[in-house]
Design an enzyme around this catalytic site. Sequence first.
Site, PDB file in Angstrom:
ATOM      1  CD  GLU A 151      40.540 159.752 102.775  1.00 50.39           C
ATOM      2  OE1 GLU A 151      39.946 160.835 102.589  1.00 50.39           O
ATOM      3  OE2 GLU A 151      41.044 159.454 103.869  1.00 50.39           O
ATOM      4  CG  ASN A 189      39.211 166.343 105.626  1.00 49.47           C
ATOM      5  OD1 ASN A 189      39.969 167.277 105.435  1.00 49.47           O
ATOM      6  ND2 ASN A 189      38.313 165.949 104.733  1.00 49.47           N
TER       7      ASN A 189
END
Length: 281
Positions: A151, A189
């Site tokens: 990411e 997340n």
Amino acid sequence: MQYISVIGSGTMGNGIAHTFAQFGFEVSLVDIDDAALTKAMATIGSNLDRQLKKDTITEADKMHILNRITTFTDLADGVHRADLVVEAATENEEIKLALFKELDKSCPHHTIFASNTSSISITKIASVTQRPENVIGMHFMNPVPVMKLVEVIKGYSTSTTTTNSVIALSNKIDKVSIEVNDYPGFVANRILMPMINEAIYTLFEGVADVEAIDAVMKLGMAHPMGPLQLADFIGLDVCLAILRVLHDGFGNPKYAPCPLLVNMVMAGKLGRKAGQGFYTY
Ligand SMILES: NC(=O)c1ccc[n+]([C@@H]2O[C@H](COP(=O)([O-])OP(=O)(O)OC[C@H]3O[C@@H](n4cnc5c(N)ncnc54)[C@H](O)[C@@H]3O)[C@@H](O)[C@H]2O)c1
């Protein structure tokens, strides 16, 4: 890019060093703790043995990969030739900000600074350096040699040149990079932690037991691992820290950590690394 410095040789740092060395980069692996470096090199050795058994590398490849990694306890010594630093030290804002101030003094002007942080703002990290345009997030997944995703988090001041360099580099180490912007929890997340928190609430409210909750998500949603087992693998303290970043960052009560998670962390039941979490290890 030729020289990569990895800061922090724990769970993520050893995997990041292993991966770059496997793809031909010279790697310096830096940790304040000498014992952590010894453990990291042993872990890389046994992970390479696993690749050897699967015939994905040869004995000669293993030796070359290990020879490309040099360990350091002194930060300045470890980073003075770095084209890219990947910081994978403990998830603590104070530690990371102090580290990036030091890196800014010790690294060449062209060095790109990437943080593997799970939740700390890239923009904030960049703000303590004199080169915010060269600072970016490279959020690898655990175990790094196996998981495909990086990411890539663009801070407020990250330049397009920095972003493009990091994307090109991710391709060279056979990863798939996904670009995201710098908001609490990024993408991974922000989506994962509310699911884990909800699974903990489901347990807390007595809707089902640990095994049942995980089985529903594995068999019903084709998740390779249930959310409670995954929380144990990540570490319950890490999950709590990320939920607090989401809660503080958005000010939205939907991110409030489940009281059961808070209690388990206070009791030291941190998951696999502590031998006890939702499961016993
Ligand atoms: N564990 C995961 O699944 C995971 C996944 C993605 C991202 N992350 C992120 O990666 C980073 C590292 O996590 P981890 O799980 O590898 O942690 P870890 O606790 O396994 O390792 C951290 C290492 O950093 C070292 N360290 C601390 N301060 C240092 C300093 N000033 N200089 C050099 N080394 C220092 C420690 O000695 C330790 O060896 C964190 O930011 C975390 O949020 C973790």
